[in-house]
Scaffold this active site. Structure first.
Site, PDB file in Angstrom:
ATOM      1  N   ASN A   1     -10.735   5.449   3.065  1.00  0.00           N
ATOM      2  CA  ASN A   1      -9.521   5.460   2.265  1.00  0.00           C
ATOM      3  C   ASN A   1      -8.315   5.763   3.148  1.00  0.00           C
ATOM      4  O   ASN A   1      -8.371   6.628   4.018  1.00  0.00           O
ATOM      5  CB  ASN A   1      -9.624   6.509   1.150  1.00  0.00           C
TER       6      ASN A   1
ATOM      7  N   LYS B   1     -16.372   0.662   1.581  1.00  0.00           N
ATOM      8  CA  LYS B   1     -16.934   0.296   0.274  1.00  0.00           C
ATOM      9  C   LYS B   1     -17.844  -0.919   0.357  1.00  0.00           C
ATOM     10  O   LYS B   1     -18.573  -1.222  -0.594  1.00  0.00           O
ATOM     11  CB  LYS B   1     -15.805   0.062  -0.735  1.00  0.00           C
TER      12      LYS B   1
ATOM     13  N   GLY C   1       1.636  -5.694   2.617  1.00  0.00           N
ATOM     14  CA  GLY C   1       0.896  -4.557   2.081  1.00  0.00           C
ATOM     15  C   GLY C   1       1.032  -3.331   2.971  1.00  0.00           C
ATOM     16  O   GLY C   1       1.688  -3.361   4.019  1.00  0.00           O
TER      17      GLY C   1
ATOM     18  N   LYS D   1      -7.929  -4.774  -3.631  1.00  0.00           N
ATOM     19  CA  LYS D   1      -8.629  -3.571  -3.180  1.00  0.00           C
ATOM     20  C   LYS D   1      -8.951  -2.571  -4.282  1.00  0.00           C
ATOM     21  O   LYS D   1      -9.713  -1.634  -4.043  1.00  0.00           O
ATOM     22  CB  LYS D   1      -7.794  -2.867  -2.109  1.00  0.00           C
TER      23      LYS D   1
ATOM     24  N   VAL E   1      -4.728   7.692  -3.724  1.00  0.00           N
ATOM     25  CA  VAL E   1      -4.755   8.939  -4.477  1.00  0.00           C
ATOM     26  C   VAL E   1      -3.573   9.855  -4.139  1.00  0.00           C
ATOM     27  O   VAL E   1      -3.091  10.590  -5.001  1.00  0.00           O
ATOM     28  CB  VAL E   1      -6.111   9.658  -4.250  1.00  0.00           C
TER      29      VAL E   1
END
Length: 359
Positions: A190, A153, A35, A111, A198
């Protein structure tokens, strides 16, 4: 556009002297090694001269790519590429028996917030029970330390993803009190430029001429780069002793609309003129803002100026084991309501904002 252009602050640098001592000459296992975070972990660990680096990954092509890269750039590295699933106890125990890792970095996780809102049982199974399998093996086979990669989160979660990561944190923190293995948690925001984040989405939308989609006018997030996130993980691994939660000082949260405007301008275009920004509404489970700690987790400073320490919460071990057993039954039966009830039992601050048809 580089991610450093978008950060809005100076990038945080790693103290390599602090981490070299505990990685050099050791056997290191990284789960989720293919990842975005896992692969950068592997690169930075490889530079420290481990005796062996075991890379564990579920996605075959991701494993192939990181193995190929590591062999090309670190030809003298003792490298073992293992294909497998963290939920498979037999496979994980085989890895620990065969390679006897001293240091474990557990980066494997689902995620994507909306994805897990629609697939909560799989989120629980992977993020909670996958973590439990690897953590239990680290304890059983006497690993020196286990570093859990978590997320902001997990703080006052409004979604399944955050709740599962909070349960994983709680399990590791409480197992630390019963184990010779040092269990350490890292929590960050993030990650700019990571897969599915994003920034790649905005880049694609800008290339296609827009519009750039933002879910809400006031939505904000804490951001960090991939190297920064790995710096936190490695630094925490060096500093951690038992059950701690390490949090990176990421400065002020960034409004996503400001990020979108900045990316458009850095591409040589004008927001609202060349590229429109369209507000699409919050997605299932999405919060307007994230928090880096719960109100009861009093932050303390550490020897690293940008690394903070949050207090972990202790729970009764037998009670937690009973709740996890009920969760496992709910996963097996795909009973989403029972599953969410037990998630909330373990994480009382979890607020399930919507009821969705789930798989």
């Amino acid at each position: 556009v580089t991610v450093e252009d978008l950060l809005g602050r100076d990038a945080i640098r790693l103290d390599y002297d602090a981490i070299a001592g505990y990685l050099h000459g050791r056997v290191v296992l990284v789960t989720g090694a293919g990842g975005s975070i896992g692969s950068e972990l592997c690169r930075q660990i490889a530079r420290q001269g481990p005796a062996k680096l075991v890379i564990f990954e579920y996605a075959e092509n991701n494993l192939y790519e990181i193995e190929y890269e590591l062999r090309a750039h670190f030809p003298d590295l003792g490298l073992e590429a293992v294909l497998g699933d963290v939920k498979n106890k037999d496979r994980i125990n085989w890895v620990f028996r065969r390679f006897r890792p001293n240091i474990v970095f557990h980066a494997a996780a689902y995620k994507h917030v909306p994805m897990l809102e629609f697939n909560p049982a799989e989120g629980v199974n992977n993020n909670i029970f996958g973590t439990k399998v690897v953590a239990d093996a680290a304890d059983q086979y006497n690993a020196d330390r286990f570093v859990l990669v978590s997320t902001d989160k997990a703080v006052n979660p409004a979604n399944v993803m955050g709740a599962t990561k909070r349960v994983a944190e709680l399990y590791c923190q409480n197992l630390a009190m019963r184990s010779a293995t040092k269990f350490i948690t890292t929590r960050f925001g993030n990650v700019l430029g990571s897969a599915g984040s994003v920034v790649p989405l905005f880049e694609k939308q800008i290339r296609e001429g827009g519009p750039v989609t933002v879910t809400h006018h006031e939505i904000s997030r804490y951001f960090m780069t991939i190297p920064e996130s790995v710096s936190l993980i490695l630094q925490a691994g060096a500093m951690g002793r038992r059950g701690e939660i390490f949090v990176l000082d990421m400065g002020e949260p960034v409004l996503i609309r400001d990020l979108a405007q900045q990316m458009i301008r850095l591409s040589g275009l004008q927001p609202g003129k060349d590229i429109e920004i369209v507000y699409t509404g919050l997605r299932p489970g999405e919060k307007l803002f994230e928090e880096i700690l719960h109100e009861s987790e009093n932050l303390k400073t550490t020897s690293h100026e940008k690394l903070l320490l949050a207090t972990s919460r202790q729970v009764e071990w037998e009670w937690l084991a009973g709740e996890l057993a009920c969760l496992a039954e709910a996963v097996a039966s795909r009973d989403v309501e029972v599953l969410k009830t037990h998630l909330k039992n373990i994480v009382p601050e979890y607020e399930n904002s919507v009821n969705l048809p789930a798989n």
